[in-house]
Design a protein around this motif. Sequence first.
Motif, PDB file in Angstrom:
ATOM      1  N   MET B 344       0.920  -1.281  -0.343  1.00 25.29           N
ATOM      2  CA  MET B 344      -0.058   0.085  -0.200  1.00 25.29           C
ATOM      3  C   MET B 344       0.817   1.290   0.181  1.00 25.29           C
ATOM      4  N   PRO B 345       0.562   2.265  -0.900  1.00 31.55           N
ATOM      5  CA  PRO B 345       1.612   3.170  -1.184  1.00 31.55           C
ATOM      6  C   PRO B 345       1.911   4.203   0.166  1.00 31.55           C
ATOM      7  N   PRO B 346       0.863   4.369   1.097  1.00 34.28           N
ATOM      8  CA  PRO B 346       1.219   5.475   2.069  1.00 34.28           C
ATOM      9  C   PRO B 346       2.316   4.777   3.112  1.00 34.28           C
ATOM     10  N   THR B 347       3.121   5.734   3.753  1.00 37.04           N
ATOM     11  CA  THR B 347       3.946   5.284   4.642  1.00 37.04           C
ATOM     12  C   THR B 347       3.596   4.767   6.099  1.00 37.04           C
ATOM     13  N   ASP B 348       2.595   5.521   6.422  1.00 40.38           N
ATOM     14  CA  ASP B 348       2.076   5.557   7.820  1.00 40.38           C
ATOM     15  C   ASP B 348       0.923   4.437   7.867  1.00 40.38           C
ATOM     16  N   LEU B 349       1.124   3.674   8.910  1.00 41.89           N
ATOM     17  CA  LEU B 349       0.567   2.146   9.095  1.00 41.89           C
ATOM     18  C   LEU B 349      -1.082   2.649   9.240  1.00 41.89           C
ATOM     19  N   PHE B 355      -6.107   3.503   3.212  1.00 38.07           N
ATOM     20  CA  PHE B 355      -5.903   3.131   1.822  1.00 38.07           C
ATOM     21  C   PHE B 355      -6.661   1.861   1.509  1.00 38.07           C
ATOM     22  N   LEU B 356      -6.068   0.807   2.094  1.00 41.48           N
ATOM     23  CA  LEU B 356      -6.627  -0.620   1.590  1.00 41.48           C
ATOM     24  C   LEU B 356      -8.203  -0.641   1.707  1.00 41.48           C
ATOM     25  N   LEU B 357      -8.804  -0.062   2.837  1.00 38.95           N
ATOM     26  CA  LEU B 357     -10.289  -0.032   2.877  1.00 38.95           C
ATOM     27  C   LEU B 357     -10.798   0.625   1.582  1.00 38.95           C
ATOM     28  N   LYS B 358     -10.079   1.993   1.320  1.00 41.47           N
ATOM     29  CA  LYS B 358     -10.972   2.665   0.320  1.00 41.47           C
ATOM     30  C   LYS B 358     -10.805   1.645  -1.211  1.00 41.47           C
ATOM     31  N   LEU B 359      -9.991   1.270  -1.312  1.00 43.51           N
ATOM     32  CA  LEU B 359      -9.718   0.379  -2.510  1.00 43.51           C
ATOM     33  C   LEU B 359     -10.852  -0.789  -2.481  1.00 43.51           C
ATOM     34  N   LEU B 360     -10.769  -1.372  -1.311  1.00 46.49           N
ATOM     35  CA  LEU B 360     -11.826  -2.582  -1.241  1.00 46.49           C
ATOM     36  C   LEU B 360     -13.447  -1.893  -1.342  1.00 46.49           C
ATOM     37  N   GLY B 366     -15.027 -10.606  -3.039  1.00 45.20           N
ATOM     38  CA  GLY B 366     -14.321 -11.802  -3.958  1.00 45.20           C
ATOM     39  C   GLY B 366     -13.191 -11.704  -4.301  1.00 45.20           C
ATOM     40  N   MET B 367     -12.240 -13.006  -4.431  1.00 41.76           N
ATOM     41  CA  MET B 367     -10.828 -12.936  -4.711  1.00 41.76           C
ATOM     42  C   MET B 367     -10.641 -12.166  -6.013  1.00 41.76           C
ATOM     43  N   LYS B 368     -11.255 -12.601  -7.180  1.00 35.67           N
ATOM     44  CA  LYS B 368     -11.018 -11.885  -8.476  1.00 35.67           C
ATOM     45  C   LYS B 368     -11.114 -10.449  -8.371  1.00 35.67           C
ATOM     46  N   GLN B 375      -4.789  -4.243  -7.662  1.00 29.96           N
ATOM     47  CA  GLN B 375      -4.004  -4.500  -8.793  1.00 29.96           C
ATOM     48  C   GLN B 375      -2.867  -5.284  -8.353  1.00 29.96           C
ATOM     49  N   LEU B 376      -3.171  -6.446  -7.661  1.00 30.64           N
ATOM     50  CA  LEU B 376      -2.253  -7.572  -7.167  1.00 30.64           C
ATOM     51  C   LEU B 376      -1.499  -8.109  -8.266  1.00 30.64           C
ATOM     52  N   ASP B 377      -1.985  -8.106  -9.508  1.00 33.99           N
ATOM     53  CA  ASP B 377      -1.441  -8.833 -10.759  1.00 33.99           C
ATOM     54  C   ASP B 377      -0.126  -8.336 -11.175  1.00 33.99           C
ATOM     55  N   ALA B 378      -0.110  -6.869 -10.620  1.00 32.69           N
ATOM     56  CA  ALA B 378       1.031  -5.794 -11.245  1.00 32.69           C
ATOM     57  C   ALA B 378       2.341  -6.372 -10.150  1.00 32.69           C
ATOM     58  N   ILE B 379       2.036  -6.986  -9.316  1.00 30.21           N
ATOM     59  CA  ILE B 379       3.233  -7.195  -8.214  1.00 30.21           C
ATOM     60  C   ILE B 379       4.143  -8.156  -8.867  1.00 30.21           C
ATOM     61  N   GLN B 380       5.282  -7.713  -8.962  1.00 27.67           N
ATOM     62  CA  GLN B 380       6.509  -8.524  -9.612  1.00 27.67           C
ATOM     63  C   GLN B 380       7.103  -9.170  -8.442  1.00 27.67           C
TER      64      GLN B 380
END
Lengths: 395, 395
Positions: B344-349, B355-360, B366-368, B375-380
Amino acid sequence: MPAGSRKLLIIDDDSIVRHNVVAYLEDSGFDILEADEGAQGLDLFHSQHPDVVLTDLRMPTKDGLQVLEEVHQCSPDTPVIVMSGVGVIGDVVRALRLGASDFLIKPLVDMEVLVHAVNKSLERRDLLAQNQRYREELESANSELKDHLRTLERDQEAGRRVQQQLLPPSPFRRGAYCLEHKVIPSLFLSGDFIDLAFRSERFLSFYLTDVAGHGASSAFATIWLKHAAAEIVRDWSLFAEDSRVEEDFNRWLFEINRQLLETRLGSHMTCFVGVVDLELNRLHYAVAGHLPLPVMIHERKAQFLEGKGRPLGLFPNQEWPQFEADFPPGASLLIFSDGILEVMPPTDLLEKEEFLLKLLSNSQGGMKNVYDALQLDAIQEAPDDIAILSIVRET
Amino acid sequence: MPAGSRKLLIIDDDSIVRHNVVAYLEDSGFDILEADEGAQGLDLFHSQHPDVVLTDLRMPTKDGLQVLEEVHQCSPDTPVIVMSGVGVIGDVVRALRLGASDFLIKPLVDMEVLVHAVNKSLERRDLLAQNQRYREELESANSELKDHLRTLERDQEAGRRVQQQLLPPSPFRRGAYCLEHKVIPSLFLSGDFIDLAFRSERFLSFYLTDVAGHGASSAFATIWLKHAAAEIVRDWSLFAEDSRVEEDFNRWLFEINRQLLETRLGSHMTCFVGVVDLELNRLHYAVAGHLPLPVMIHERKAQFLEGKGRPLGLFPNQEWPQFEADFPPGASLLIFSDGILEVMPPTDLLEKEEFLLKLLSNSQGGMKNVYDALQLDAIQEAPDDIAILSIVRET
């Protein structure tokens, strides 16, 4: 480092000597700084950080000894070569005591001697620096090694505990049969493992495996095997009440072998797998490269079972022949990992096996008697894990 | 090494010079061998292996240059110091070219200069030898490190494959509920793990754990947990149809904690464990130090569940309060290991969690959908394993 990149500082109030020295050293590929008296020389030293200082000893105002002292105080590793007239060797001795790296007696009859002195001083400085670097790298490598060893030890310890946790209950009774097992651990985590392959009403099955190699990866391979073995029995409905045991046997080993090659765990293993038909009191078994062969003890007679087959995880598309043997009342079957052979005194493999058989002939079978017969309690530290599985038909 | 243990060979046909040199060097603590001509000197060299050779250059029969050449051919590391009259500097230059380590001009006005030359030669030899030793030790340490790294890599690889093997089936359906899980591996084997704690007619249970640390020992700890978790359910008959869920919960965590402390696996772990009552559509859960808290998404609203409790494997005699929540039709529960926060981009916990909550909130659960939203597919290459467990109540 090529000579060209080395910077020399020449301090001499005698301009003829200085010019000669400078000219020769420049021709020899050095970068030259020059000063005609001590104070100016020290200014250059502080601002230009030469690799070597060459200084005359007798100079007006600041003399060579003062230059030497200041250079050494400020940069103890910078070599200082002093130059002195032939009549004043006392100055040279003082300079050497103060840490001059070398001296030259003027007049400088041959300049090659001068270059030799410079190169030797540089070599010494480089050797000291290289030594320092090596020592630091060595310390860091050693401390990294210590960390790795700690990690390995922690992994070993964790692996050992999990391996222990995954062993089946012992003793384990089913009908007239009693299974007991024991693993005498070696110092280094290994891949010896014992499990009940499955339990059904009619069949009782067990295996003893020895994964090649040592360490965490071998332990992981045994864990893999435990789960793969159970899954294969479930997925293929093997060893049901009406199964054809010999076919199921081969399917089981075939699948383990196939999956082991597929998972690329990088491990191969030997395995002895046995199935006791509780109705007919027959032992069905297969041998996947396992050594020594199991021993059946009956009426004070110990005999190796016959059988052979290739190890698991090396060759694709293998088949494992099924062997059978009677399991008479009072008989005792003993399966060992090859660690047992390492604690048999003879050096030759066949002699080790004979020795084992002889010791077992004198016992009545069963874990306790075998322990006594083989004096396994006396083993302080096994060179390799020793896994033992005992199956006794009590009535 | 003290000077006393160093052996010097003095070769000079001028007996007065030789006696002076020998006397002074003996007083300085060196062991002295002496010869009055080259051939005899070389005999002594071959039989006595001195640490340094001091040789006059001009001698009848075998001269100093010949001595120098033979010594260097036979033992390149032995320093040879040449002595020469003041008028024959050409000899000195030849000697230096042939590898003489230093030179002295006779008459030797001050013997301290002589000792200085000897000590410098010895120092250079010692530095070279020490360098050689360091280099060899360093090479051996580095090759040992490489072996260790190979072992660690092999262990990692084996651990990873076994961890994968031990994950439950995905998707897994039970009644109206569908479980899916995903572990995005980091480069370094970690202790993220997901399993179904048990399955009964009425209860569906799952947990997600994150073992502290990395490497094989963490992987072993997850394997340990999988088996311990199942054993505890069996041994204590937990979560039977008529169970009091809240008590069983605490018993389960209490036992895992107790055994984890007892086994001395040296690991502690966080865990979220949930039980869905399939009859009442209630979620019971406990939080053992787990972060972030699971997210329930319902009607496009994402909320963290409430709850807290201490991690497993650190403190004896803990209790874990049980929490409850409704599981309405169409709702989706998402449990993450803390690896998710690192991407997650922010630095503060707290900001990361928001941020996570907002995305969700923008996803439908559901997983998909979660994969797309985050954007977990983008994680190298995840900095830490990311384990995700999704439970959807479909109707």
